[in-house]
Design a protein around this motif. Structure first.
Motif, PDB file in Angstrom:
ATOM      1  N   ARG A  92      37.421 -10.731  16.220  1.00  0.00           N
ATOM      2  CA  ARG A  92      37.909  -8.853  15.530  1.00  0.00           C
ATOM      3  C   ARG A  92      39.682  -8.579  15.056  1.00  0.00           C
ATOM      4  O   ARG A  92      40.188  -9.428  15.708  1.00  0.00           O
ATOM      5  N   ARG A  98      32.916  -6.183  20.397  1.00  0.00           N
ATOM      6  CA  ARG A  98      32.922  -7.529  19.603  1.00  0.00           C
ATOM      7  C   ARG A  98      32.025  -7.143  19.131  1.00  0.00           C
ATOM      8  O   ARG A  98      31.121  -8.354  18.495  1.00  0.00           O
ATOM      9  N   ASN A 131      32.314 -15.128  18.942  1.00  0.00           N
ATOM     10  CA  ASN A 131      31.802 -13.473  19.705  1.00  0.00           C
ATOM     11  C   ASN A 131      30.730 -12.975  18.293  1.00  0.00           C
ATOM     12  O   ASN A 131      31.082 -13.480  17.017  1.00  0.00           O
ATOM     13  N   ARG A 162      41.384 -13.731  33.853  1.00  0.00           N
ATOM     14  CA  ARG A 162      42.687 -12.313  33.831  1.00  0.00           C
ATOM     15  C   ARG A 162      42.048 -12.164  34.574  1.00  0.00           C
ATOM     16  O   ARG A 162      42.769 -11.021  35.514  1.00  0.00           O
ATOM     17  N   HIS A 187      30.322 -10.535  27.766  1.00  0.00           N
ATOM     18  CA  HIS A 187      31.657 -10.734  27.533  1.00  0.00           C
ATOM     19  C   HIS A 187      31.626  -9.296  26.105  1.00  0.00           C
ATOM     20  O   HIS A 187      32.190  -9.690  25.238  1.00  0.00           O
ATOM     21  N   GLY A 227      41.100  -8.535  25.838  1.00  0.00           N
ATOM     22  CA  GLY A 227      40.827  -9.383  24.701  1.00  0.00           C
ATOM     23  C   GLY A 227      41.783  -7.885  23.128  1.00  0.00           C
ATOM     24  O   GLY A 227      42.799  -8.547  22.441  1.00  0.00           O
ATOM     25  N   ILE A 231      45.356  -9.008  21.610  1.00  0.00           N
ATOM     26  CA  ILE A 231      45.361  -8.359  19.725  1.00  0.00           C
ATOM     27  C   ILE A 231      45.972  -7.347  18.971  1.00  0.00           C
ATOM     28  O   ILE A 231      46.738  -7.839  17.885  1.00  0.00           O
ATOM     29  N   SER A 238      43.260 -13.804  21.336  1.00  0.00           N
ATOM     30  CA  SER A 238      43.885 -14.517  22.006  1.00  0.00           C
ATOM     31  C   SER A 238      43.023 -15.704  20.979  1.00  0.00           C
ATOM     32  O   SER A 238      41.950 -16.574  21.224  1.00  0.00           O
TER      33      SER A 238
HETATM   34  O1  LIG Z   1      38.574  -9.882  22.568  1.00  0.00           O
HETATM   35  C1  LIG Z   1      38.489 -10.809  21.439  1.00  0.00           C
HETATM   36  O2  LIG Z   1      38.073  -9.850  20.263  1.00  0.00           O
HETATM   37  C2  LIG Z   1      38.262 -11.785  21.278  1.00  0.00           C
HETATM   38  C3  LIG Z   1      38.342 -12.508  22.803  1.00  0.00           C
HETATM   39  O3  LIG Z   1      37.130 -12.168  22.975  1.00  0.00           O
HETATM   40  C4  LIG Z   1      39.100 -11.834  23.857  1.00  0.00           C
HETATM   41  O4  LIG Z   1      38.306 -11.513  25.038  1.00  0.00           O
HETATM   42  O5  LIG Z   1      40.364 -11.785  23.686  1.00  0.00           O
END
Ligand SMILES: O=C(O)C[C@H](O)C(=O)O
Ligand SMILES: NC(=O)c1ccc[n+]([C@@H]2O[C@H](COP(=O)([O-])OP(=O)(O)OC[C@H]3O[C@@H](n4cnc5c(N)ncnc54)[C@H](O)[C@@H]3O)[C@@H](O)[C@H]2O)c1
Length: 328
Positions: A92, A98, A131, A162, A187, A227, A231, A238
């Protein structure tokens, strides 16, 4: 030396792939006594870049790397695979959730589920990273009639790591002091990192922190939106930490979880903890001899129940959406 196992990786020329392949070949995933044959899948236009990655893999002269196969055909890349890491999918961009990727990425996982069902090892362990990971895993397992649904997992280990890191920072303890972390559910931003059962140096993490406002308004959103924060900062999603989490997940699945601890894995619900059957949902698990067991008997309070139900509801909506797209 053991005989080599076959590890398929999709999206192998992408940014996660670039962090992942070298660590698999080094033994970080399956152990320093386990040779591997890498079977790498990419879309046709990326095969040239993939060839460059293979040149670099060869230039490492990894003692455990027993062979490399590249292909743009899932039936070649998944042939006899013992492990499959399904990474290949669009990431993304800033401002997207996501689940916004479902239209673009969902279609990738139907043919890949079908191909795994036809040609992979009957004991293949499949981890979906691309994703939206949980629902992509649901699509893949729904299209793999010759494999068991429990052979398909989605990755919540990055969220798990995390959650450990943020708790270590808050309590001033090393990450090694933290045990029994759980990521329940999807997630996505609705995931529920559970401090009620986590421990810091053997003490209950929620009681030790003793600050519900911080837990609800700082900790939970920091972990769930990490996440997006990456970004925002990097301009890209990530990659190294995602690859590391995939290594951790597969290592736990293949080699087991340590005594006195558990980890988080998302896979098809059997109805445990009131999670609707069939959803690919994050649970606390122990693993022994490759057998994944949901940790039983945890008390779920009203706050947790509401969070766990909200993330299940989102997964159920994603399930309806992929049914409407004709992917399952
Ligand atoms: O957040 C995102 O789009 C990428 C990945 O799923 C993340 O958690 O870093
Ligand atoms: N579950 C998690 O915790 C987590 C963490 C980070 C990233 N991700 C997801 O992982 C995915 C990959 O991220 P990235 O940063 O490596 O992206 P990327 O764009 O750098 O690489 C993706 C690669 O997949 C390839 N690909 C696309 N369609 C394919 C197909 N049908 N078969 C094989 N390969 C295909 C592309 O050519 C590309 O090389 C994204 O969906 C991202 O959102 C998940």
């Amino acid at each position: 030396m053991k005989p080599p196992v076959r590890v398929a990786v999709t999206g192998a020329a992408g940014q996660i792939g670039y962090s992942l392949l070298f660590r698999i070949a080094s033994g970080a995933m399956l152990g320093s006594d386990q040779p591997v044959i890498l079977q790498l899948l990419e879309i046709t236009p990326a095969l040239k870049a993939l060839n460059g990655v293979v040149m670099e893999l060869n230039d490492c002269a990894f003692p455990l790397l027993a062979g490399v196969v590249t292909s743009d055909d899932p039936k070649v890349a998944f042939k006899d695979a013992d492990y499959a890491l399904l990474v290949g999918a669009l990431p993304r961009k800033a401002g997207m959730e996501r689940s916004d990727l479902l239209n673009a990425n969902g279609g990738i996982f139907k043919p890949q589920g079908e191909a795994l069902s036809e040609v992979a090892s009957r004991n293949v362990k499949v981890l979906v990273v691309g994703n939206p990971a949980n629902t992509n895993a649901f699509i893949a397992l729904s299209n793999a009639p010759k494999l068991k649904p429990t052979q398909f997992h989605a990755m919540v280990r990055l969220d798990h790591n995390r959650a450990i890191s943020q708790l270590a920072e808050k309590t001033g303890k090393p990450v090694t002091a933290i045990k029994k972390m759980t990521i329940w559910g999807n997630h996505s931003v609705t995931q529920f990192p559970d401090l009620y059962h986590a421990e810091v140096d053997g003490k209950n993490a929620y009681d030790l922190v003793n600050d519900h406002t911080w837990y609800e308004n700082v900790y939970l959103p920091t972990v769930a939106k990490r996440g997006a924060a990456i970004i925002e900062a990097r301009g890209l999603s990530s990659a190294a930490s995602a690859a590391n989490a995939a290594i951790d997940h597969m290592r736990s699945w293949a080699l087991g979880t340590p005594e006195g601890d558990w980890t988080s894995m998302a896979f098809v619900s059997d109805g445990s903890y009131g999670v609707p059957e069939g959803l690919v949902y994050g649970f606390p698990v122990t693993v022994k001899n490759g057998q994944v067991e949901i940790v039983k008997g945890l008390e779920i309070n009203a706050f947790s129940r509401a969070k766990m139900d909200a993330t299940a509801k989102e997964l159920d909506e994603e399930r309806q959406a992929v049914k409407q797209l004709g992917l399952v």
